[in-house]
Design a protein around this motif. Structure first.
Motif, PDB file in Angstrom:
ATOM      1  N   ILE A   5     108.787  51.195 142.362  1.00 18.15           N
ATOM      2  CA  ILE A   5     109.656  51.824 143.353  1.00 18.15           C
ATOM      3  C   ILE A   5     111.100  51.627 142.904  1.00 18.15           C
ATOM      4  CG2 ILE A   5     110.432  51.846 145.753  1.00 18.15           C
ATOM      5  CD1 ILE A   5     107.640  50.807 146.526  1.00 18.15           C
ATOM      6  N   ILE A   8     114.441  53.514 147.822  1.00 19.07           N
ATOM      7  CA  ILE A   8     113.902  53.874 149.121  1.00 19.07           C
ATOM      8  C   ILE A   8     115.071  54.424 149.912  1.00 19.07           C
ATOM      9  CG2 ILE A   8     112.800  53.079 151.235  1.00 19.07           C
ATOM     10  CD1 ILE A   8     111.425  50.894 149.554  1.00 19.07           C
ATOM     11  N   HIS A  12     111.942  59.008 152.239  1.00 16.56           N
ATOM     12  CA  HIS A  12     111.316  59.144 150.926  1.00 16.56           C
ATOM     13  C   HIS A  12     111.654  57.970 150.009  1.00 16.56           C
ATOM     14  CE1 HIS A  12     111.547  63.261 152.505  1.00 16.56           C
ATOM     15  NE2 HIS A  12     110.346  63.352 151.967  1.00 16.56           N
ATOM     16  N   ALA A  13     110.728  57.702 149.112  1.00 10.01           N
ATOM     17  CA  ALA A  13     110.939  56.697 148.077  1.00 10.01           C
ATOM     18  C   ALA A  13     110.772  57.375 146.727  1.00 10.01           C
ATOM     19  CB  ALA A  13     109.930  55.562 148.212  1.00 10.01           C
ATOM     20  N   THR A  27     108.036  57.388 152.669  1.00 10.11           N
ATOM     21  CA  THR A  27     108.095  55.944 152.922  1.00 10.11           C
ATOM     22  C   THR A  27     107.012  55.525 153.917  1.00 10.11           C
ATOM     23  OG1 THR A  27     109.818  56.299 154.575  1.00 10.11           O
ATOM     24  CG2 THR A  27     110.541  55.667 152.391  1.00 10.11           C
ATOM     25  N   LEU A  30     103.981  54.263 152.149  1.00 12.91           N
ATOM     26  CA  LEU A  30     104.088  53.075 151.307  1.00 12.91           C
ATOM     27  C   LEU A  30     103.411  51.892 151.994  1.00 12.91           C
ATOM     28  CD1 LEU A  30     107.832  53.220 150.196  1.00 12.91           C
ATOM     29  CD2 LEU A  30     105.832  53.674 148.759  1.00 12.91           C
ATOM     30  N   LYS A  35     108.985  47.318 148.622  1.00 16.10           N
ATOM     31  CA  LYS A  35     110.443  47.298 148.533  1.00 16.10           C
ATOM     32  C   LYS A  35     110.832  47.764 147.139  1.00 16.10           C
ATOM     33  CE  LYS A  35     110.371  42.468 147.325  1.00 16.10           C
ATOM     34  NZ  LYS A  35     109.738  41.333 147.905  1.00 16.10           N
TER      35      LYS A  35
END
Length: 72
Positions: A5, A8, A12-13, A27, A30, A35
């Protein structure tokens, strides 16, 4: 597909896959403890076409994208 990742940002990530490609992921999808810099394993499956309403899915995705865009 494994990835890290990178960012974030709201809904959205950004996940950088081991192939080098960026994947934009909601997100909400997830893991709870995710993180920035977490290593994740992303799995995608194809649903049978008759089991999904493609227009509804496309509409929801477009609404998510538009809702996350900053106003100018």
């Amino acid at each position: 597909m494994k990835g890290i990742i990178e960012k974030i940002d709201g809904a959205h990530a950004t996940i950088r896959l081991v192939s080098g490609e960026a994947l934009i992921w909601p997100t909400a999808a997830l893991p709870e403890s995710a993180k920035v810099m977490s290593v994740v394993d992303c799995n995608l499956t194809i649903s049978p076409r008759e089991a999904t309403d493609q227009n509804e899915i496309s509409r929801r995705q477009l609404n998510e994208i538009l809702a996350s865009q900053p106003e100018e």
